[in-house]
Design a protein around this motif. Structure first.
Motif, PDB file in Angstrom:
ATOM      1  N   LYS A   1       1.034  -1.655  -0.151  1.00 20.56           N
ATOM      2  CA  LYS A   1       0.189   0.459  -0.045  1.00 20.56           C
ATOM      3  C   LYS A   1       0.703   1.741  -0.039  1.00 20.56           C
ATOM      4  CE  LYS A   1      -4.203  -2.066   2.251  1.00 20.56           C
ATOM      5  NZ  LYS A   1      -5.229  -1.478   2.993  1.00 20.56           N
ATOM      6  N   VAL A   2       0.331   1.906  -0.662  1.00 18.54           N
ATOM      7  CA  VAL A   2       1.246   3.464  -0.676  1.00 18.54           C
ATOM      8  C   VAL A   2       0.568   4.348  -1.135  1.00 18.54           C
ATOM      9  CG1 VAL A   2       2.824   2.864  -2.131  1.00 18.54           C
ATOM     10  CG2 VAL A   2       1.789   3.228  -3.660  1.00 18.54           C
ATOM     11  N   LEU A   3       0.328   5.774  -0.654  1.00 19.65           N
ATOM     12  CA  LEU A   3       0.310   6.985  -0.306  1.00 19.65           C
ATOM     13  C   LEU A   3       0.572   7.597  -1.545  1.00 19.65           C
ATOM     14  CD1 LEU A   3      -1.958   8.819   0.855  1.00 19.65           C
ATOM     15  CD2 LEU A   3      -0.967   9.913   2.107  1.00 19.65           C
ATOM     16  N   ALA A   4      -0.586   7.779  -2.668  1.00 20.48           N
ATOM     17  CA  ALA A   4      -0.120   8.435  -3.959  1.00 20.48           C
ATOM     18  C   ALA A   4      -0.850   9.655  -4.685  1.00 20.48           C
ATOM     19  CB  ALA A   4      -0.135   7.746  -4.935  1.00 20.48           C
ATOM     20  N   GLY A   5      -0.249  10.620  -4.610  1.00 16.44           N
ATOM     21  CA  GLY A   5      -0.402  12.410  -5.199  1.00 16.44           C
ATOM     22  C   GLY A   5      -1.540  12.148  -6.642  1.00 16.44           C
ATOM     23  N   VAL A   6      -2.370  13.072  -6.809  1.00 18.06           N
ATOM     24  CA  VAL A   6      -3.720  13.402  -7.882  1.00 18.06           C
ATOM     25  C   VAL A   6      -3.427  14.307  -8.231  1.00 18.06           C
ATOM     26  CG1 VAL A   6      -5.550  12.901  -9.079  1.00 18.06           C
ATOM     27  CG2 VAL A   6      -4.667  11.235  -6.910  1.00 18.06           C
ATOM     28  N   PHE A   7      -2.764  14.343  -9.650  1.00 19.26           N
ATOM     29  CA  PHE A   7      -2.512  15.455 -10.451  1.00 19.26           C
ATOM     30  C   PHE A   7      -3.224  15.388 -11.872  1.00 19.26           C
ATOM     31  CE2 PHE A   7       1.044  14.501  -7.849  1.00 19.26           C
ATOM     32  CZ  PHE A   7       1.562  16.090  -7.297  1.00 19.26           C
ATOM     33  N   ARG A   8      -3.753  16.714 -11.807  1.00 19.73           N
ATOM     34  CA  ARG A   8      -4.562  16.548 -13.575  1.00 19.73           C
ATOM     35  C   ARG A   8      -3.448  17.849 -14.780  1.00 19.73           C
ATOM     36  NH1 ARG A   8      -9.745  19.627 -12.273  1.00 19.73           N
ATOM     37  NH2 ARG A   8      -8.318  21.142 -11.547  1.00 19.73           N
ATOM     38  N   PRO A   9      -3.818  17.266 -15.777  1.00 19.77           N
ATOM     39  CA  PRO A   9      -2.586  17.699 -16.420  1.00 19.77           C
ATOM     40  C   PRO A   9      -3.628  19.247 -17.098  1.00 19.77           C
ATOM     41  CG  PRO A   9      -3.330  16.262 -17.664  1.00 19.77           C
ATOM     42  CD  PRO A   9      -3.485  16.162 -15.774  1.00 19.77           C
ATOM     43  N   VAL A  10      -3.113  20.338 -16.502  1.00 17.04           N
ATOM     44  CA  VAL A  10      -3.795  22.004 -17.066  1.00 17.04           C
ATOM     45  C   VAL A  10      -2.774  22.731 -18.460  1.00 17.04           C
ATOM     46  CG1 VAL A  10      -4.766  24.351 -16.825  1.00 17.04           C
ATOM     47  CG2 VAL A  10      -4.393  21.705 -14.710  1.00 17.04           C
ATOM     48  N   GLU A  11      -3.460  22.905 -19.254  1.00 16.41           N
ATOM     49  CA  GLU A  11      -3.030  22.655 -20.252  1.00 16.41           C
ATOM     50  C   GLU A  11      -2.648  24.732 -21.097  1.00 16.41           C
ATOM     51  OE1 GLU A  11      -3.049  22.672 -25.420  1.00 16.41           O
ATOM     52  OE2 GLU A  11      -2.453  20.418 -24.193  1.00 16.41           O
ATOM     53  N   THR A  12      -1.561  25.195 -20.475  1.00 17.26           N
ATOM     54  CA  THR A  12      -2.556  27.045 -20.991  1.00 17.26           C
ATOM     55  C   THR A  12      -1.469  27.407 -22.424  1.00 17.26           C
ATOM     56  OG1 THR A  12      -0.583  26.916 -19.468  1.00 17.26           O
ATOM     57  CG2 THR A  12      -1.968  27.085 -18.711  1.00 17.26           C
ATOM     58  N   VAL A  13      -1.553  28.766 -22.344  1.00 14.09           N
ATOM     59  CA  VAL A  13      -0.781  28.863 -23.575  1.00 14.09           C
ATOM     60  C   VAL A  13      -0.093  30.414 -22.940  1.00 14.09           C
ATOM     61  CG1 VAL A  13      -1.165  30.731 -25.641  1.00 14.09           C
ATOM     62  CG2 VAL A  13      -2.535  28.972 -25.074  1.00 14.09           C
ATOM     63  N   THR A  14       1.115  30.019 -23.857  1.00 16.42           N
ATOM     64  CA  THR A  14       2.187  31.128 -23.314  1.00 16.42           C
ATOM     65  C   THR A  14       2.246  32.495 -24.050  1.00 16.42           C
ATOM     66  OG1 THR A  14       3.685  30.131 -24.616  1.00 16.42           O
ATOM     67  CG2 THR A  14       3.341  28.855 -22.958  1.00 16.42           C
ATOM     68  N   ALA A  15       3.311  33.124 -23.826  1.00 13.04           N
ATOM     69  CA  ALA A  15       3.317  34.458 -24.007  1.00 13.04           C
ATOM     70  C   ALA A  15       3.511  34.978 -25.568  1.00 13.04           C
ATOM     71  CB  ALA A  15       3.696  35.857 -23.830  1.00 13.04           C
ATOM     72  N   GLN A  16       4.365  34.161 -25.763  1.00 16.12           N
ATOM     73  CA  GLN A  16       4.434  33.679 -27.342  1.00 16.12           C
ATOM     74  C   GLN A  16       3.838  32.803 -28.374  1.00 16.12           C
ATOM     75  OE1 GLN A  16       6.201  32.556 -24.129  1.00 16.12           O
ATOM     76  NE2 GLN A  16       7.285  34.419 -24.412  1.00 16.12           N
ATOM     77  N   GLY A  17       2.881  32.260 -27.828  1.00 14.16           N
ATOM     78  CA  GLY A  17       2.192  31.471 -28.367  1.00 14.16           C
ATOM     79  C   GLY A  17       1.962  30.270 -28.388  1.00 14.16           C
ATOM     80  N   GLY A  18       2.638  29.710 -27.991  1.00 11.70           N
ATOM     81  CA  GLY A  18       3.433  28.132 -26.912  1.00 11.70           C
ATOM     82  C   GLY A  18       1.976  27.268 -27.049  1.00 11.70           C
ATOM     83  N   ARG A  19       2.235  26.402 -25.947  1.00 11.33           N
ATOM     84  CA  ARG A  19       1.577  25.607 -24.849  1.00 11.33           C
ATOM     85  C   ARG A  19       1.965  25.042 -23.931  1.00 11.33           C
ATOM     86  NH1 ARG A  19      -2.374  21.707 -28.398  1.00 11.33           N
ATOM     87  NH2 ARG A  19      -0.615  20.850 -28.894  1.00 11.33           N
ATOM     88  N   ALA A  20       1.851  25.226 -22.904  1.00 10.36           N
ATOM     89  CA  ALA A  20       2.473  24.921 -21.848  1.00 10.36           C
ATOM     90  C   ALA A  20       1.960  23.863 -20.946  1.00 10.36           C
ATOM     91  CB  ALA A  20       3.253  25.810 -20.671  1.00 10.36           C
ATOM     92  N   VAL A  21       2.075  22.778 -20.143  1.00  7.00           N
ATOM     93  CA  VAL A  21       1.687  21.629 -19.710  1.00  7.00           C
ATOM     94  C   VAL A  21       1.926  21.939 -18.182  1.00  7.00           C
ATOM     95  CG1 VAL A  21       0.138  19.451 -19.650  1.00  7.00           C
ATOM     96  CG2 VAL A  21       0.909  20.331 -21.573  1.00  7.00           C
ATOM     97  N   PHE A  22       1.348  21.875 -16.960  1.00  7.40           N
ATOM     98  CA  PHE A  22       1.566  21.298 -16.127  1.00  7.40           C
ATOM     99  C   PHE A  22       0.359  20.977 -15.256  1.00  7.40           C
ATOM    100  CE2 PHE A  22      -1.125  24.902 -15.551  1.00  7.40           C
ATOM    101  CZ  PHE A  22      -1.643  25.110 -14.478  1.00  7.40           C
ATOM    102  N   HIS A  23       1.036  20.074 -14.190  1.00  6.45           N
ATOM    103  CA  HIS A  23      -0.184  19.354 -13.392  1.00  6.45           C
ATOM    104  C   HIS A  23      -0.784  19.542 -12.251  1.00  6.45           C
ATOM    105  CE1 HIS A  23       2.163  16.534 -16.360  1.00  6.45           C
ATOM    106  NE2 HIS A  23       0.671  15.620 -16.205  1.00  6.45           N
ATOM    107  N   GLU A  24      -1.723  19.863 -12.402  1.00 11.32           N
ATOM    108  CA  GLU A  24      -2.533  20.852 -10.554  1.00 11.32           C
ATOM    109  C   GLU A  24      -2.443  19.869  -9.365  1.00 11.32           C
ATOM    110  OE1 GLU A  24      -5.783  24.236 -10.474  1.00 11.32           O
ATOM    111  OE2 GLU A  24      -6.453  22.176 -11.152  1.00 11.32           O
ATOM    112  N   ALA A  25      -2.055  19.563  -8.568  1.00  8.15           N
ATOM    113  CA  ALA A  25      -3.120  18.353  -7.249  1.00  8.15           C
ATOM    114  C   ALA A  25      -4.436  19.072  -7.084  1.00  8.15           C
ATOM    115  CB  ALA A  25      -1.578  19.020  -6.434  1.00  8.15           C
ATOM    116  N   MET A  26      -4.118  17.347  -7.201  1.00  9.32           N
ATOM    117  CA  MET A  26      -6.204  16.862  -6.625  1.00  9.32           C
ATOM    118  C   MET A  26      -6.466  15.950  -5.218  1.00  9.32           C
ATOM    119  SD  MET A  26      -7.554  15.839 -10.477  1.00  9.32           S
ATOM    120  CE  MET A  26      -9.235  15.134  -9.878  1.00  9.32           C
TER     121      MET A  26
END
Length: 100
Positions: A3-28
């Protein structure tokens, strides 16, 4: 199985100032998992070898758990590939994958 305790993370995609895309993971939150045995396979293309680990884990039924989320435990991030709720009432089986 351990048994292990696991953190749950949801991917969140945003648009950068240069027009690119960045993905970070938000804790749930966190969930307890009964982790199964890891399976390891090597896949190679054009001289590069990629190691893929898979694992099944059992958890209590949780509406937050769905395909595409990340679970972080034992120092590694695992992607949830499949959520199977047919095991028994109140439980679910997760198929996880980790690419190294």
């Amino acid at each position: 199985m351990m048994k292990v305790l696991a953190g749950v993370f949801r991917p969140v995609e945003t648009v950068t100032a240069q027009g690119g895309r960045a993905v970070f993971h938000e804790a749930m939150g966190q969930v307890w998992l009964k982790a199964g045995a890891r399976r390891r396979a090597e896949k190679g293309e054009a001289g590069a070898v990629v190691v893929v680990e898979t694992m099944k884990a059992e958890a209590r039924a949780d509406p937050r758990l769905e395909e595409g989320l990340r679970l972080r435990f034992s120092g590694a991030d695992w992607k949830v590939l499949v959520v199977d709720q047919t095991l028994k009432a109140g439980r679910m089986v997760l198929e996880l994958e980790r690419v190294r």
